[in-house]
Design an enzyme around this catalytic site. Sequence first.
Site, PDB file in Angstrom:
ATOM      1  N   GLN A  50       0.814  -1.218   0.000  1.00  0.00           N
ATOM      2  CA  GLN A  50       0.000   0.000   0.000  1.00  0.00           C
ATOM      3  C   GLN A  50       0.853   1.276   0.000  1.00  0.00           C
ATOM      4  OE1 GLN A  50      -2.617  -1.559   3.359  1.00  0.00           O
ATOM      5  NE2 GLN A  50      -4.006  -0.248   2.186  1.00  0.00           N
ATOM      6  N   HIS A 138      -7.018  -9.182   6.719  1.00  0.00           N
ATOM      7  CA  HIS A 138      -7.131  -8.105   5.722  1.00  0.00           C
ATOM      8  C   HIS A 138      -5.738  -7.680   5.247  1.00  0.00           C
ATOM      9  CE1 HIS A 138      -8.992  -4.381   3.979  1.00  0.00           C
ATOM     10  NE2 HIS A 138      -7.741  -3.976   4.117  1.00  0.00           N
TER      11      HIS A 138
END
Length: 187
Positions: A50, A138
């Site tokens: 990310q 996640h």
Amino acid sequence: MKLPIIAFGDPVLRKKAVEITKDYPNLKEVIDNMFETMYNASGVGIAAPQVGLSIRLFVIDLTDKEEPDLKDFKKVFINAQILKEEGDKWNFNEGCLSIPDIREDISRNQTVTISYFDENWNQHTETFSGFKARVIQHEYDHIEGKLFTDKLSPLRRAMIKSKLDAISKGAVKVDYKMKFPAASKKR
């Protein structure tokens, strides 16, 4: 240092991340920057892909949550491998810093057993349940090249496709710095 968060549509979010070694360049700085970036975006976890790094690293901090068993849960996961997912599946409304303004009910196992190294290269094998397990799963998905939207039904994914396309083009308002893969391809 706050890093730009990579938005949906960037290929780095779809790559299976690679393991790193103790001598990975500036690892402590990378970890510190990931925590700072996550806090700035009001997140509870963030994975290296990310922030544009395709390495098996993610950080989680749940210490500001109300539940007593989360008060001390701030961890670094390096070269993590999920060994077992078990227990009943339960739905929870998830979001993602790389996919702002989209939240969906996602079904995940109640309990996860994971092997990983911490920031001091101590190896751990631990079992987590509830919200801890959900956040770990996640973030782990990120280092496997998966996103929470992959868990949606084909119909639901089709229904949010235009929102996902808009995110990739930068047509979304966020309070943190992002890098949009298709923003420069508008013309």
